[in-house]
Design a protein around this motif. Structure first.
Motif, PDB file in Angstrom:
ATOM      1  N   LEU A  34       0.790  -1.105   0.139  1.00  0.00           N
ATOM      2  CA  LEU A  34      -0.048   0.026  -0.029  1.00  0.00           C
ATOM      3  C   LEU A  34       0.832   1.246   0.087  1.00  0.00           C
ATOM      4  O   LEU A  34       0.585   2.261  -0.606  1.00  0.00           O
ATOM      5  N   PHE A  35       2.124   1.153   0.823  1.00  0.00           N
ATOM      6  CA  PHE A  35       2.727   2.242   0.956  1.00  0.00           C
ATOM      7  C   PHE A  35       3.594   2.545  -0.460  1.00  0.00           C
ATOM      8  O   PHE A  35       3.687   3.554  -1.092  1.00  0.00           O
ATOM      9  N   ALA A  36       3.745   1.398  -1.169  1.00  0.00           N
ATOM     10  CA  ALA A  36       4.916   1.730  -2.467  1.00  0.00           C
ATOM     11  C   ALA A  36       3.707   1.968  -3.498  1.00  0.00           C
ATOM     12  O   ALA A  36       4.012   2.805  -4.383  1.00  0.00           O
ATOM     13  N   GLN A  37       2.374   1.508  -3.526  1.00  0.00           N
ATOM     14  CA  GLN A  37       1.548   2.194  -4.507  1.00  0.00           C
ATOM     15  C   GLN A  37       1.395   3.703  -4.222  1.00  0.00           C
ATOM     16  O   GLN A  37       0.937   4.075  -5.292  1.00  0.00           O
ATOM     17  N   SER A  38       1.342   4.253  -3.040  1.00  0.00           N
ATOM     18  CA  SER A  38       1.302   5.451  -2.719  1.00  0.00           C
ATOM     19  C   SER A  38       2.510   6.232  -3.109  1.00  0.00           C
ATOM     20  O   SER A  38       2.371   7.554  -2.945  1.00  0.00           O
ATOM     21  N   GLY A  39       3.409   5.706  -3.644  1.00  0.00           N
ATOM     22  CA  GLY A  39       4.736   6.400  -3.936  1.00  0.00           C
ATOM     23  C   GLY A  39       5.627   6.719  -2.698  1.00  0.00           C
ATOM     24  O   GLY A  39       6.479   7.589  -2.927  1.00  0.00           O
ATOM     25  N   THR A  43      12.412   3.030   2.290  1.00  0.00           N
ATOM     26  CA  THR A  43      13.110   3.425   3.270  1.00  0.00           C
ATOM     27  C   THR A  43      12.133   4.035   4.368  1.00  0.00           C
ATOM     28  O   THR A  43      12.047   3.933   5.540  1.00  0.00           O
ATOM     29  N   ARG A  44      11.443   5.107   3.761  1.00  0.00           N
ATOM     30  CA  ARG A  44      10.305   5.603   4.648  1.00  0.00           C
ATOM     31  C   ARG A  44       9.409   4.895   5.458  1.00  0.00           C
ATOM     32  O   ARG A  44       8.885   4.939   6.524  1.00  0.00           O
ATOM     33  N   PHE A  45       9.004   3.609   4.531  1.00  0.00           N
ATOM     34  CA  PHE A  45       8.112   2.580   5.237  1.00  0.00           C
ATOM     35  C   PHE A  45       8.760   2.045   6.506  1.00  0.00           C
ATOM     36  O   PHE A  45       8.056   1.772   7.631  1.00  0.00           O
ATOM     37  N   GLY A  46      10.100   1.737   6.251  1.00  0.00           N
ATOM     38  CA  GLY A  46      10.860   1.013   7.422  1.00  0.00           C
ATOM     39  C   GLY A  46      10.900   2.163   8.711  1.00  0.00           C
ATOM     40  O   GLY A  46      10.645   1.564   9.750  1.00  0.00           O
ATOM     41  N   PHE A  47      11.116   3.357   8.398  1.00  0.00           N
ATOM     42  CA  PHE A  47      11.225   4.381   9.483  1.00  0.00           C
ATOM     43  C   PHE A  47       9.849   4.344  10.160  1.00  0.00           C
ATOM     44  O   PHE A  47       9.685   4.476  11.227  1.00  0.00           O
ATOM     45  N   PHE A  48       8.853   4.443   9.364  1.00  0.00           N
ATOM     46  CA  PHE A  48       7.477   4.285   9.899  1.00  0.00           C
ATOM     47  C   PHE A  48       7.260   3.057  10.731  1.00  0.00           C
ATOM     48  O   PHE A  48       6.684   3.246  12.088  1.00  0.00           O
ATOM     49  N   ARG A  49       7.541   1.929  10.207  1.00  0.00           N
ATOM     50  CA  ARG A  49       7.504   0.718  11.206  1.00  0.00           C
ATOM     51  C   ARG A  49       8.093   0.787  12.554  1.00  0.00           C
ATOM     52  O   ARG A  49       7.881   0.434  13.513  1.00  0.00           O
ATOM     53  N   HIS A  97      -5.612  10.342  -2.537  1.00  0.00           N
ATOM     54  CA  HIS A  97      -5.780  11.668  -2.439  1.00  0.00           C
ATOM     55  C   HIS A  97      -4.964  12.370  -1.355  1.00  0.00           C
ATOM     56  O   HIS A  97      -4.619  13.661  -1.687  1.00  0.00           O
ATOM     57  N   TRP A  98      -4.634  11.799  -0.498  1.00  0.00           N
ATOM     58  CA  TRP A  98      -3.813  12.469   0.839  1.00  0.00           C
ATOM     59  C   TRP A  98      -2.742  11.310   1.178  1.00  0.00           C
ATOM     60  O   TRP A  98      -3.283  10.360   1.935  1.00  0.00           O
ATOM     61  N   ALA A  99      -1.386  11.598   1.153  1.00  0.00           N
ATOM     62  CA  ALA A  99      -0.542  10.792   1.430  1.00  0.00           C
ATOM     63  C   ALA A  99      -0.911  10.516   3.066  1.00  0.00           C
ATOM     64  O   ALA A  99      -0.121   9.419   3.605  1.00  0.00           O
ATOM     65  N   VAL A 100      -1.051  11.331   3.990  1.00  0.00           N
ATOM     66  CA  VAL A 100      -0.992  11.134   5.392  1.00  0.00           C
ATOM     67  C   VAL A 100      -1.928  10.029   5.505  1.00  0.00           C
ATOM     68  O   VAL A 100      -1.745   9.561   6.728  1.00  0.00           O
TER      69      VAL A 100
END
Length: 203
Positions: A34-39, A43-49, A97-100
């Motif tokens: 889902l994160f990848a599909q949203s662009g 790396t950011r996904f790893g920081f998020f987890r 619509h909104w990345a957040v």
């Protein structure tokens, strides 16, 4: 005899785990996609987890302490965990619509499992006689892993066979959390919820 674990009370416990992981298993598994599909980069996904995991460090103790105040609190925290999962599923399609909303969706799904495990999910074993707990955990894991496998299989069918957009699979999969809400309310009504020491007078 372990066959006694297949009565109405214990089956409600097992079905709760089945439906919870029917939803949670594929939802957590698909978060990276889902994160990848949203662009959003991995790396950011790893920081998020990593940030999400760090934010949960004090959560289990806090939730468990508050949930142990009485059965209503135990059921309430369990349902809160389920509804967080539903919220995460609903937010996912808004990611375009909104990345957040991608971060909010992922955090709600991850938080929901922590709240459930620290309250109702972790407490159900106390509703089983001490001599039957070995068999209970074996049956529980069977339903838990079965739900996880069924959920991931369903996700595969939705995405590959039905051609459903990844983000829109999230609200469909998260609808299984509503069955968990119904089961928790059923257990509360039937007096199936466990009682901790010193908690019996706070139903």
């Amino acid at each position: 005899c372990y066959a006694s674990l297949l009565d109405g009370k214990h089956m409600s416990y097992f079905l709760l785990y089945f439906f919870f992981y029917l939803a949670n298993g594929p939802l957590e598994g698909l978060l990276a996609a889902l994160f990848a599909q949203s662009g959003i980069s991995m790396t950011r996904f790893g920081f998020f987890r990593a940030w999400a995991s760090a934010s949960f460090l004090l959560l289990p103790g806090l939730v468990a302490t508050m949930a142990a105040r009485g059965r209503k609190h135990l059921c309430g925290f369990g349902i809160t965990g389920f509804l967080l999962g539903v919220l995460g599923g609903i937010l996912a399609p808004l990611a375009g619509h909104w990345a957040v909303t991608v971060y909010a969706s992922g955090y709600a799904i991850l938080l929901g499992r922590r709240v459930f495990n620290a309250s109702l999910g972790g407490a159900l074993g106390f509703g089983v006689e001490a001599g039957l707990r070995g068999g209970y955990f074996a049956w529980r894991d069977l339903f838990l892993l079965g739900g996880d496998a069924a959920g991931k299989g369903l996700a595969g069918l939705l995405l590959a066979w039905a051609g459903l957009d990844l983000a829109w699979s999230f609200p469909i999969l998260s609808s299984a959390f509503l069955f968990c809400c119904a089961l928790a309310l059923f257990m509360a009504r039937k007096d199936y919820l466990p009682v901790f020491q010193g908690m019996a007078d706070k139903k």
